[in-house]
Design a protein around this motif. Structure first.
Motif, PDB file in Angstrom:
ATOM      1  N   LYS A  36      37.691 -10.473  16.220  1.00 39.09           N
ATOM      2  CA  LYS A  36      36.933 -10.216  15.003  1.00 39.09           C
ATOM      3  C   LYS A  36      36.656 -11.562  14.334  1.00 39.09           C
ATOM      4  N   LEU A  38      35.825 -14.409  11.673  1.00 39.72           N
ATOM      5  CA  LEU A  38      36.451 -14.593  10.390  1.00 39.72           C
ATOM      6  C   LEU A  38      35.638 -14.039   9.225  1.00 39.72           C
ATOM      7  N   ARG A 220      36.354 -26.549  12.672  1.00 43.82           N
ATOM      8  CA  ARG A 220      37.569 -26.234  13.405  1.00 43.82           C
ATOM      9  C   ARG A 220      37.274 -25.246  14.511  1.00 43.82           C
ATOM     10  N   PRO A 221      37.715 -25.542  15.734  1.00 51.26           N
ATOM     11  CA  PRO A 221      37.457 -24.586  16.824  1.00 51.26           C
ATOM     12  C   PRO A 221      38.131 -23.264  16.544  1.00 51.26           C
ATOM     13  N   PRO A 225      43.264 -15.198  19.173  1.00 50.83           N
ATOM     14  CA  PRO A 225      44.680 -14.916  18.941  1.00 50.83           C
ATOM     15  C   PRO A 225      45.503 -14.666  20.208  1.00 50.83           C
ATOM     16  N   LYS A 230      43.339 -22.999  23.179  1.00 56.37           N
ATOM     17  CA  LYS A 230      42.076 -22.771  22.488  1.00 56.37           C
ATOM     18  C   LYS A 230      40.972 -22.653  23.513  1.00 56.37           C
ATOM     19  N   VAL A 471      44.024  -3.425  22.207  1.00 53.30           N
ATOM     20  CA  VAL A 471      45.211  -3.206  21.379  1.00 53.30           C
ATOM     21  C   VAL A 471      46.467  -3.298  22.217  1.00 53.30           C
ATOM     22  N   SER A 474      47.325  -6.902  23.700  1.00 51.97           N
ATOM     23  CA  SER A 474      48.002  -7.879  22.855  1.00 51.97           C
ATOM     24  C   SER A 474      49.506  -7.718  22.957  1.00 51.97           C
ATOM     25  N   SER A 476      51.039  -6.301  25.757  1.00 56.06           N
ATOM     26  CA  SER A 476      51.500  -6.496  27.120  1.00 56.06           C
ATOM     27  C   SER A 476      50.845  -7.665  27.823  1.00 56.06           C
ATOM     28  N   ARG A 477      49.949  -8.415  27.119  1.00 51.08           N
ATOM     29  CA  ARG A 477      49.333  -9.640  27.635  1.00 51.08           C
ATOM     30  C   ARG A 477      48.529  -9.428  28.898  1.00 51.08           C
TER      31      ARG A 477
ATOM     32  N   GLU B 268      44.603 -29.456   8.833  1.00 52.87           N
ATOM     33  CA  GLU B 268      44.550 -28.452   9.894  1.00 52.87           C
ATOM     34  C   GLU B 268      45.840 -28.428  10.687  1.00 52.87           C
ATOM     35  N   MET B 286      56.176  -7.909  18.022  1.00 50.10           N
ATOM     36  CA  MET B 286      55.331  -7.018  18.814  1.00 50.10           C
ATOM     37  C   MET B 286      56.004  -6.691  20.144  1.00 50.10           C
ATOM     38  N   GLN B 291      54.808   0.524  23.933  1.00 57.56           N
ATOM     39  CA  GLN B 291      53.368   0.708  24.112  1.00 57.56           C
ATOM     40  C   GLN B 291      52.903   1.979  23.445  1.00 57.56           C
ATOM     41  N   SER B 300      48.635  -5.763  15.435  1.00 55.86           N
ATOM     42  CA  SER B 300      47.851  -6.804  16.105  1.00 55.86           C
ATOM     43  C   SER B 300      46.722  -7.291  15.213  1.00 55.86           C
ATOM     44  N   ARG B 304      46.122 -11.032  13.812  1.00 56.41           N
ATOM     45  CA  ARG B 304      44.872 -11.732  14.033  1.00 56.41           C
ATOM     46  C   ARG B 304      44.365 -12.331  12.729  1.00 56.41           C
ATOM     47  N   LYS B 307      46.388 -15.308  11.536  1.00 53.74           N
ATOM     48  CA  LYS B 307      46.234 -16.548  12.301  1.00 53.74           C
ATOM     49  C   LYS B 307      45.097 -17.414  11.776  1.00 53.74           C
ATOM     50  N   ILE B 308      44.298 -16.820  10.910  1.00 51.19           N
ATOM     51  CA  ILE B 308      43.203 -17.617  10.380  1.00 51.19           C
ATOM     52  C   ILE B 308      43.760 -18.534   9.294  1.00 51.19           C
TER      53      ILE B 308
END
Lengths: 490, 308
Positions: A36, A38, A220-221, A225, A230, A471, A474, A476-477, B268, B286, B291, B300, B304, B307-308
């Motif tokens: 999503k 910013l 900023r790059p 998440p 990056k 969802v 995130s 279980s990668r 930064e 998490m 699950q 999550s 997210r 993290k900003i």
């Protein structure tokens, strides 16, 4: 339909489509980002950076003309020889698009803009030592133009990465940099010229352009998440580096874009617009003086236009991001273009100064509207993945109308000794472009709706599954979606 | 041989001086011209005045016998006789006071002036009584496009100073260049310093190139357009500065850029360190979740956003 559990009230492509009238255009598939954006926060600092960067890019070729008379005298060149400096700079800025796209795709926006700023600064400082006009062509025109082209492309790309819902506002604010910097740099350059002469002014202008590095630092790059690294850095996660290089070479001038109907429609409309848009501005004061207006008052017309432009661009961004206009943004763009063309067509009817001022205001409004939307529409069409390459291709093709437009118009004035044919030609061309966009877009989206109802339904289903995957991924990668976008980055 | 020529010239001068008293039409205050008056061409300028005053610009190239004629329609009174006289540069011309008759509802003053040199040029006015005045400004063609802002150049550099006579005005015979020295003007001769000065003349344009500038070269430069009657001047100011002048703001800007870039990058870095420690904590959280739990999506998306 949307699996966003955070309850945000954002415009989501999936939702709107089902509620829509037939005319609302489906966004490009790549618009469905796997994160999503910013839409705020540090994004506004990025907009400031883009504002500075775009401001320098568009205004520098124009404000350099302040130095031309002095350079002409000192280096013994004719006026047209000196004017080529600006034209070369503009041409290289547009032609450097694909190179810029390559760098942005590979390294991201921040290093590209910093490099662009350094190139510009160095080019101006070196140019100040010049003793021949060819030296200036090379250092200001070519090297400076390269620096500016890096700035332009990278700034637009980073906006598309930080914004989705508020992207038209962000674009409008960033593009407003052009009139703001024009209004600031023109008198500043005059002052520098009187204090330091043209050589010293070039040195200081080079220093000012180093502020693009500050703009780059702001970009900023985007941190995705789920990934540990990056995205914008060198693709260390790429398993096949050789194939990635080959893909890069292919992407240098990705001609597969021409298979995209939406892209071709946009491109044709744009070429028409750029051909006709600049000449009336270039000849506006000359036309006013011919109508009997005083020299200073004629120069004010351009200032009025620039001043109005400054406010119209963010305003248009605001309007375009509203719920009613945003899904129909391509039509809004076409309408703005037609409006601009109509202004030019009506200009020859205007003789007295008051009406000329009104013309300048309307010109500023329509010009600002088109330029606020010009890249927003391309982002809307192409999506984040393909936008950098697309904008590179668009700018290199736009190189031709931008170089041919004003001289052709000037040629018309020379033959007929009357400015009205210039306005008729430019207005006609721009209106044609706008109508072309409107009509062809209606046709295109109508065909899309007809051709792919099944595909759309299927896409909706896969999207639902993907969102659920996101969802759980995130936790279980799983790297399904990242790999799809990574293939684009490699 | 030279001495006898000098004596001859002196005799001619004496003759002309004595002739002055016979011919009342020559203007009093001007010095006796060396050229015999009768060989000058003649020209005429006339102005008809309806109001109170008028100024007429007269452009002259060569020495000429100029007849100036003033006609005035008079005021409400329409006196049959009024006094009229001529002025040059504010001073009344000797023996120019006459009584003007009202003829055909107008008053007329006419006088011939011998314009031979720079001193003859200037402002000539015919005055009717104490009310009406017509001024004739006699001058050689003026240089119109005068650069009002100084040219700025650098020590050790070369500079081109240019002067131009407009297309609408007649072209000068030649051009001269002068440098201001206090209140005086010193003519610049290229022959004297060929390495430093270069003069390039075209018909209507002239360029003075000064090489190897020093601070002393700064100041006012005058370009003179030479006509038979006089030389008209235009002036350009030259400022010579050292290269360190623009260097100071440039270095200031570079320092500003470096400081800002460093500040942004440091900010930064500090932000990302904070996020990293927070992020680590969140991912641990998490991983402990199972699950398909309801909290999953909320957790999550909030991570997210953070993290900003």
């Amino acid at each position: 339909m949307s699996n966003k559990a955070d309850g945000s009230n954002s415009w989501s492509p999936t939702e709107e489509r089902d509620v829509s009238l037939k005319r609302i255009m489906p966004p490009a598939p790549e618009n469905e980002l796997d994160y999503k954006p910013l839409d705020g926060g540090w994004g506004w600092m990025v907009v400031v950076g883009a504002h500075i960067s775009i401001g320098f890019a568009y205004s520098t070729p124009k404000v350099l003309s302040v130095f031309f008379i002095d350079i002409q005298e000192q280096l013994g060149a004719s006026y047209s020889e000196v004017a080529w400096i600006s034209s070369i700079m503009l041409a290289v800025m547009y032609a450097g698009g694909p190179v810029s796209s390559l760098l942005v795709n590979r390294f991201g926006s921040r290093p590209t803009v910093i490099l662009g700023g350094l190139l510009c600064g160095v080019s101006m400082v070196t140019a100040s030592f010049g003793n021949s006009i060819v030296y200036l062509y090379f250092f200001i025109g070519v090297i400076g133009g390269c620096g500016l082209s890096l700035n332009l492309n990278a700034s637009l790309t980073i906006i598309s990465k930080y914004f989705l819902n508020k992207r038209p506002i962000a674009n409008g604010l960033a593009m407003a940099g052009s009139p703001v910097f024009l209004c600031v740099l023109a008198p500043a350059n005059q002052y520098l010229l009187h204090m330091f002469g043209w050589r010293g002014s070039l040195v200081i202008l080079g220093g000012l352009m180093l502020n693009c590095c500050v703009a780059g630092a702001l970009m900023r790059p985007v941190v995705l998440p789920r990934k540990p690294e990056k995205v914008e850095e060198r693709p260390n996660l790429c398993t096949k580096p050789q194939q990635s290089c080959r893909n890069n070479a292919k992407k240098f001038l990705d001609l597969t874009f021409f298979k995209d109907r939406g892209f071709v429609i946009y491109l044709i409309g744009n070429v028409f617009f750029i051909f006709g848009a600049y000449a009336p501005i270039v000849f506006l004061s000359a036309y006013a003086i011919r109508q009997g207006v005083e020299e200073y008052s004629a120069a004010y017309l351009l200032s009025i236009m620039g001043f109005v432009d400054m406010f119209v661009r963010p305003g248009t961004g605001l309007i375009a991001s509203s719920k009613w206009i945003r899904p129909r943004i391509q039509y809004f763009f076409g309408f703005a273009m037609v409006f601009n063309g109509m202004c030019h067509l009506l200009c020859p009817l205007v003789k007295c100064y008051a009406y000329l001022v009104a013309y300048a205001i309307f010109l500023g409004v329509s010009f600002g509207m088109v330029f606020a939307l010009i890249f927003e529409c391309l982002m809307d069409l192409m999506g984040n993945e393909r936008f950098p390459s697309a904008v590179g291709l668009v700018t290199i093709i736009e190189c031709f109308p931008i170089l041919l437009g004003p001289p052709t118009a000037g040629y018309l004035v020379d033959i007929y000794k009357d400015y009205k044919y210039l306005f008729f030609m430019c207005g006609g061309v721009v209106v044609t472009g706008g109508l072309f966009l409107l009509v062809m877009n209606i046709y295109y989206y109508h065909m899309l709706e007809k051709e792919k109802p099944a595909a759309v339904r299927e896409q909706n289903q896969t999207k639902t599954i993907e969102n659920q995957d996101l969802v759980s991924a995130s936790a279980s990668r799983k790297y399904q979606s990242p790999e799809r976008s990574m293939a684009g980055e490699c | 041989m030279a001495a006898s020529w000098k004596r001859l010239l002196f005799h001619i001068l004496l003759l002309l001086v004595s002739c002055r008293h016979i011919n009342t039409k020559t203007p009093g205050p001007t010095p006796p011209p060396l050229v015999p008056i009768s060989s000058l061409p003649t020209d005429e300028r006339s102005v008809s005045l309806k109001g109170e005053s008028h100024t007429e610009n007269v452009e002259l190239l060569n020495p000429v016998n100029l007849a100036l004629q003033c006609t005035w329609t008079g005021n409400q009174n329409k006196l049959p006789n009024i006094t009229g006289f001529w002025r040059k540069d504010g001073d009344e011309v000797e023996n120019s006071r006459v009584t003007v008759q009202l003829e055909g509802d107008e008053y007329e003053l006419k006088r011939v002036f011998s314009i031979v040199s720079e001193e003859s040029l200037g402002s000539y006015s015919c005055v009717f009584g104490s009310e009406a005045k017509i001024e004739f400004v006699l001058a050689a063609p003026q240089i119109g496009e005068v650069r009002d802002k100084p040219i700025v150049s650098y020590v050790g550099d070369s500079v081109v100073i240019a002067c131009k006579m407009e297309e609408t005005k007649p072209k000068p015979g030649s051009w001269n260049w002068y440098k201001a020295n206090g209140t005086d003007k010193e003519q610049i001769f290229v022959v004297a310093e060929p390495l430093r000065y270069e003069i390039k003349n075209e018909e209507r344009k002239t360029k003075l190139v000064v090489h190897n500038l020093t601070e002393a070269d700064g100041g006012l430069y005058y370009c003179g357009a030479v006509y038979a009657i006089s030389t008209t001047m235009g002036h350009v100011e030259l400022k010579v500065i050292s290269f360190q002048e623009p260097l100071k703001p440039f270095i200031a800007i570079v320092i500003e850029v470096i400081v800002l870039v460093a500040a942004i990058l440091l900010y930064e870095k500090s932000q990302s360190k904070k996020n990293y420690t927070e992020g680590n904590g969140a991912t641990d959280q998490m991983n402990t979740m199972t699950q398909g739990e309801n909290n999953g999506p909320e957790g999550s998306s909030s991570t997210r956003q953070r993290k900003i």
